[in-house]
Design a protein around this motif. Structure first.
Motif, PDB file in Angstrom:
ATOM      1  N   SER A  84       0.907  -1.190  -0.006  1.00 24.65           N
ATOM      2  CA  SER A  84       0.149  -0.109   0.051  1.00 24.65           C
ATOM      3  C   SER A  84       0.922   1.189   0.055  1.00 24.65           C
ATOM      4  O   SER A  84       1.969   1.231   0.383  1.00 24.65           O
TER       5      SER A  84
ATOM      6  N   TRP B  96       2.392   4.841   0.936  1.00 19.71           N
ATOM      7  CA  TRP B  96       2.597   5.909   2.286  1.00 19.71           C
ATOM      8  C   TRP B  96       2.826   7.322   1.975  1.00 19.71           C
ATOM      9  O   TRP B  96       3.996   7.553   1.217  1.00 19.71           O
TER      10      TRP B  96
ATOM     11  N   SER C  20       7.307  -2.287   6.067  1.00 17.25           N
ATOM     12  CA  SER C  20       6.764  -1.465   6.987  1.00 17.25           C
ATOM     13  C   SER C  20       7.702  -0.854   8.122  1.00 17.25           C
ATOM     14  O   SER C  20       7.584   0.248   8.630  1.00 17.25           O
TER      15      SER C  20
ATOM     16  N   THR D 245       9.751   7.286   9.777  1.00 12.87           N
ATOM     17  CA  THR D 245       8.647   8.175  10.089  1.00 12.87           C
ATOM     18  C   THR D 245       8.806   8.680  11.741  1.00 12.87           C
ATOM     19  O   THR D 245       8.561   9.995  11.860  1.00 12.87           O
TER      20      THR D 245
ATOM     21  N   SER E  95      -6.051   7.118   7.515  1.00 14.17           N
ATOM     22  CA  SER E  95      -5.959   5.909   6.899  1.00 14.17           C
ATOM     23  C   SER E  95      -7.099   5.565   6.118  1.00 14.17           C
ATOM     24  O   SER E  95      -8.170   5.919   6.425  1.00 14.17           O
TER      25      SER E  95
ATOM     26  N   VAL F 100       4.595   0.020   0.474  1.00 13.84           N
ATOM     27  CA  VAL F 100       4.988  -0.546   1.750  1.00 13.84           C
ATOM     28  C   VAL F 100       4.487  -2.028   1.591  1.00 13.84           C
ATOM     29  O   VAL F 100       3.069  -2.138   1.942  1.00 13.84           O
TER      30      VAL F 100
ATOM     31  N   LEU G 130       0.650  -2.278   8.651  1.00  9.72           N
ATOM     32  CA  LEU G 130       0.771  -0.637   9.438  1.00  9.72           C
ATOM     33  C   LEU G 130      -0.294  -0.720  10.242  1.00  9.72           C
ATOM     34  O   LEU G 130      -0.472   0.624  10.842  1.00  9.72           O
TER      35      LEU G 130
ATOM     36  N   TYR H  61      -1.850   6.749   4.957  1.00  3.13           N
ATOM     37  CA  TYR H  61      -1.310   5.473   4.781  1.00  3.13           C
ATOM     38  C   TYR H  61      -2.502   4.668   4.418  1.00  3.13           C
ATOM     39  O   TYR H  61      -3.587   5.045   4.762  1.00  3.13           O
ATOM     40  N   SER H  62      -2.406   3.530   3.971  1.00  3.12           N
ATOM     41  CA  SER H  62      -3.438   2.605   3.609  1.00  3.12           C
ATOM     42  C   SER H  62      -3.131   1.067   4.125  1.00  3.12           C
ATOM     43  O   SER H  62      -1.915   0.704   4.253  1.00  3.12           O
ATOM     44  N   THR H  63      -4.012   0.408   4.366  1.00  2.00           N
ATOM     45  CA  THR H  63      -3.580  -1.043   4.788  1.00  2.00           C
ATOM     46  C   THR H  63      -4.262  -1.944   3.531  1.00  2.00           C
ATOM     47  O   THR H  63      -5.556  -1.528   3.086  1.00  2.00           O
TER      48      THR H  63
END
Length: 272
Positions: A23, A25, A45, A52, A68, A106, A110, A174-176
């Protein structure tokens, strides 16, 4: 212009499409990063979270917005027909942004990042008071994806309007990855010379028997199937190999005398 900017930042090779469990970031800040972010388009990750947290350890800004978006991938953002989330593309192109860290893919989990608590703890150690807000957008599904993008972008716009009022803010998106959904693609039925594609308006066997009897033979019945054809071809090849072997054995010429015991004078001397 906004879409071209984020599309160029998220451009990556076609091989990255194979990572279905990855995903994007996006980390943006009005404060420059002390350490330059990695330019790799594919990162784990752990490495992304490490950078970060290192960038946020000094509490560089006064406001923080963490967004998210479950089920999002990079291909959703960089579409040829425009940006599906205009407010996300707009914030990337903001002139006040001094620090950018955008990772296309990524790989890893996360969900347990807990960056909100980390930011509050880091700012408390620095003796600063920071505003931290979190927005959890609705998960994306394959059905009604365009409508979900529009609704999530409107919700994102409200949070961005409040977070970007001043000149000191940090934005994290960010995403999962969602579960890959298999969508079968059925090819057109195989047609052979012995099996014709009968249209639906032609009479069936259960209908008028008179019209059924008038149909040609090869439209009534299917005498061969692809499996039968493959079996026949395999049988022909194996029989050809067998015939070659039989002919090779039959061509051997050995005299009967080759199997008789030599009783001549030379053989008798050897035995003595």
């Amino acid at each position: 212009m906004h879409f071209q900017t984020i599309a160029s930042l998220l451009a990556f090779s076609g091989a990255a499409n194979a990572f279905f469990d990855s995903s994007p970031w996006i980390l943006l800040s009005t404060s420059p990063f002390a350490k330059a972010p990695s330019a790799d388009s594919i990162q784990t990750s752990s490495s992304v979270l490490g950078f970060t947290k290192d960038a946020l350890s000094t509490c560089p800004t006064d406001r923080y917005l963490i967004v998210s978006q479950p089920g999002l991938n990079t291909q959703d953002i960089r579409r040829s027909n425009g940006c599906v989330m205009p407010h996300l593309c707009k914030v990337v192109d903001d002139e006040r942004i001094k620090g950018k860290s955008i990772v296309n893919e990524v790989v890893g989990n996360l969900e347990d990042a807990q960056l909100s608590e980390y930011i509050k703890s880091a700012c408390a150690k620095q003796g600063k008071t920071a505003t931290v807000e979190e927005i959890h957008l609705s998960p994306l599904s394959w059905e009604g994806r365009a409508a979900a993008f529009a609704a999530n972008d409107d919700k994102l716009a409200q949070g961005l309007e409040k977070a970007t009022e001043g000149d000191s803010y940090t934005f994290l998106f960010y995403s999962t990855p969602g579960e890959p959904i298999y969508e079968p693609e059925f090819e057109e039925a195989l047609r052979t010379e012995l099996k014709r594609n009968v249209q639906s308006d032609e009479p069936s066997k259960g209908g008028n028997n008179t019209e059924w009897d008038k149909l040609p033979l090869f439209e009534k019945y299917q005498f061969f199937t692809p499996g039968i054809f493959m079996a026949l071809i395999t049988a022909v090849i194996l029989l050809a190999i067998l015939s070659v072997g039989i002919r090779a054995l039959g061509s051997l010429e050995v005299s009967y005398g080759a199997f008789e015991k030599d009783m001549g004078p030379a053989a008798q001397k050897k035995n003595q």
